[in-house]
Design an enzyme around this catalytic site. Structure first.
Site, mmCIF file in Angstrom:
data_model
loop_
_atom_site.group_PDB
_atom_site.id
_atom_site.type_symbol
_atom_site.label_atom_id
_atom_site.label_comp_id
_atom_site.label_asym_id
_atom_site.label_seq_id
_atom_site.Cartn_x
_atom_site.Cartn_y
_atom_site.Cartn_z
ATOM 1 C CE LYS A 209 -3.349 5.534 -1.355
ATOM 2 N NZ LYS A 209 -4.445 6.172 -2.101
ATOM 3 C CE1 TYR B 273 -3.590 2.665 0.856
ATOM 4 C CE2 TYR B 273 -2.113 3.311 2.644
ATOM 5 C CZ TYR B 273 -3.221 3.560 1.852
ATOM 6 O OH TYR B 273 -3.959 4.705 2.039
HETATM 7 N N1 LIG Z 1 -9.014 6.491 5.904
HETATM 8 C C1 LIG Z 1 -7.756 6.872 6.142
HETATM 9 O O1 LIG Z 1 -7.324 7.011 7.293
HETATM 10 C C2 LIG Z 1 -6.833 7.171 4.992
HETATM 11 C C3 LIG Z 1 -5.531 7.595 5.305
HETATM 12 C C4 LIG Z 1 -4.668 7.895 4.253
HETATM 13 C C5 LIG Z 1 -5.107 7.794 2.948
HETATM 14 N N2 LIG Z 1 -6.372 7.372 2.685
HETATM 15 C C6 LIG Z 1 -6.783 7.275 1.272
HETATM 16 O O2 LIG Z 1 -8.004 7.967 1.098
HETATM 17 C C7 LIG Z 1 -8.781 7.339 0.073
HETATM 18 C C8 LIG Z 1 -10.159 6.991 0.607
HETATM 19 O O3 LIG Z 1 -9.984 6.203 1.773
HETATM 20 P P1 LIG Z 1 -11.220 5.658 2.617
HETATM 21 O O4 LIG Z 1 -10.723 5.462 3.991
HETATM 22 O O5 LIG Z 1 -12.424 6.479 2.362
HETATM 23 O O6 LIG Z 1 -11.393 4.210 1.950
HETATM 24 P P2 LIG Z 1 -12.653 3.221 1.961
HETATM 25 O O7 LIG Z 1 -13.641 3.608 2.980
HETATM 26 O O8 LIG Z 1 -12.063 1.851 1.988
HETATM 27 O O9 LIG Z 1 -13.302 3.478 0.513
HETATM 28 C C9 LIG Z 1 -12.564 3.187 -0.636
HETATM 29 C C10 LIG Z 1 -13.377 3.598 -1.859
HETATM 30 O O10 LIG Z 1 -12.619 3.219 -3.019
HETATM 31 C C11 LIG Z 1 -13.473 2.423 -3.848
HETATM 32 N N3 LIG Z 1 -12.727 1.445 -4.634
HETATM 33 C C12 LIG Z 1 -11.885 0.492 -4.167
HETATM 34 N N4 LIG Z 1 -11.430 -0.235 -5.214
HETATM 35 C C13 LIG Z 1 -11.992 0.268 -6.327
HETATM 36 C C14 LIG Z 1 -11.915 -0.051 -7.697
HETATM 37 N N5 LIG Z 1 -11.173 -1.070 -8.167
HETATM 38 N N6 LIG Z 1 -12.635 0.684 -8.580
HETATM 39 C C15 LIG Z 1 -13.415 1.702 -8.154
HETATM 40 N N7 LIG Z 1 -13.537 2.057 -6.860
HETATM 41 C C16 LIG Z 1 -12.831 1.348 -5.962
HETATM 42 C C17 LIG Z 1 -14.411 1.720 -2.879
HETATM 43 O O11 LIG Z 1 -15.535 1.243 -3.594
HETATM 44 P P3 LIG Z 1 -16.296 -0.138 -3.209
HETATM 45 O O12 LIG Z 1 -17.367 0.256 -2.211
HETATM 46 O O13 LIG Z 1 -16.823 -0.622 -4.503
HETATM 47 O O14 LIG Z 1 -15.276 -1.051 -2.599
HETATM 48 C C18 LIG Z 1 -14.724 2.879 -1.937
HETATM 49 O O15 LIG Z 1 -15.676 3.748 -2.505
HETATM 50 C C19 LIG Z 1 -7.985 6.112 -0.361
HETATM 51 O O16 LIG Z 1 -7.234 6.428 -1.524
HETATM 52 C C20 LIG Z 1 -7.068 5.853 0.813
HETATM 53 O O17 LIG Z 1 -5.882 5.190 0.453
HETATM 54 C C21 LIG Z 1 -7.237 7.058 3.675
#
Ligand SMILES: NC(=O)c1ccc[n+]([C@@H]2O[C@H](COP(=O)([O-])OP(=O)(O)OC[C@H]3O[C@@H](n4cnc5c(N)ncnc54)[C@H](OP(=O)(O)O)[C@@H]3O)[C@@H](O)[C@H]2O)c1
Length: 271
Positions: free
Chosen positions: A172, A168
């Site tokens: 990134k 991961y």
């Molecule tokens: N949460 C944190 O603390 C955190 C920290 C640093 C960075 N981030 C980054 O922020 C972003 C959002 O994170 P989050 O926490 O909101 O993640 P999340 O709740 O796991 O949601 C991920 C989203 O990405 C979609 N997705 C995954 N694989 C996909 C694919 N192949 N095609 C299209 N859509 C896809 C998922 O759709 P489905 O419902 O279809 O699976 C969901 O809508 C990510 O890039 C993550 O790496 C998050």
């Protein structure tokens, strides 16, 4: 009035962006989701009728679905697009609590995890930006924002021994490099392409984790607390989205932000 395309709007931060940005009826908000119908149902149940929201089906690992979504976007907006928020992202379940030694013990497990994170977090975004660039070039704002992660900061990893989720982190870091490459090519056309980390956001469910996994995650958080002693825990999606939009609003090619990788504070302070 602005037009936005956001990926990964089914839940988490992407849904937060969709909810926030579409609350202004002047904005047109296009959300990409793997499951269009389920996402439309969630939006209409939780946000009510918002005629400025358009949900399109796309899977970041499926080039043709991205191309289709770009064509549909062109029809909705009339040929231009102001903002892309490339939010969709994954971490392989096999590495959520594993370090690189544990993950690479089985080459198949490592290969699968690396392909999974790279195809969604990196390659999908290359196709997304390429398919939508003609629209962005005709847009007013011309901003492409990739949602990255502080774990792509190699100095942070090495100084604070952040072991977990190796592919991961690598994906990134690769995303940040790709963002810089798009910026190198398109900044002269006025397109801002940059990466922003949202901080730690309360979107994940840890149901079903074993005691050993909890212990590993606890160690990871303790190491983060060595880095940021003020850090008390994840923030809400709503507040993360507000912070991110502030950074997006302040950033510009003219200010030298093209190709940069910053935090939700617009700095290199990740938490
Ligand atoms: N949460 C944190 O603390 C955190 C920290 C640093 C960075 N981030 C980054 O922020 C972003 C959002 O994170 P989050 O926490 O909101 O993640 P999340 O709740 O796991 O949601 C991920 C989203 O990405 C979609 N997705 C995954 N694989 C996909 C694919 N192949 N095609 C299209 N859509 C896809 C998922 O759709 P489905 O419902 O279809 O699976 C969901 O809508 C990510 O890039 C993550 O790496 C998050």
């Amino acid at each position: 009035m602005s037009t936005y395309l956001i990926t990964g709007v089914s839940r988490g931060i992407g849904y937060g962006f969709l909810s926030n940005l579409s609350s202004n009826p002047e904005n047109t908000v296009i959300g990409l989701a793997r499951n269009r119908i389920a996402t439309e149902e969630k939006v209409s149940k939780e946000l009510g009728a918002r005629p400025n929201v358009h949900i399109l089906q796309a899977d970041m690992t499926d080039y043709n679905s991205i191309l289709r979504a770009a064509k549909e976007t062109e029809k909705i907006t009339g040929g231009s697009l102001d903002y892309i928020i490339a939010n969709a992202g994954v971490m392989s379940p096999s590495e959520a609590f594993a370090n690189i030694g544990e993950l690479a013990k089985d080459p198949k497990v490592f290969d699968d995890a690396f392909s999974y994170t790279m195809s969604t977090n990196v390659i999908g975004n290359v196709y997304l930006f390429t398919s939508l660039m003609p629209l962005i070039l005709k847009g007013k704002a011309k901003k492409i924002i990739a949602i990255s992660s502080g774990v792509a900061d190699i100095e942070l990893l090495r100084k604070y021994d952040l072991e977990l989720s190796p592919t991961y982190a690598a994906s990134k870091a690769a995303l940040n490099a790709i963002v810089a490459k798009f910026s190198a090519q398109y900044a002269k056309d006025g397109v801002l392409v940059m990466s922003i980390c949202p901080g730690m956001v309360d979107t994940q469910e840890f149901a079903g984790t074993t005691d050993e996994q909890k212990q590993k995650f606890g160690n990871f958080v303790q190491n983060l607390q060595r880095y940021a002693p003020h850090f008390t825990g994840p923030k809400t999606t709503e507040s993360a989205v507000e912070d991110l939009l502030t950074v997006v609003g302040k950033s510009s090619v003219e200010n030298g932000d093209g190709g940069s990788f910053v935090s939700q504070f617009g700095t290199k302070q990740w938490l």
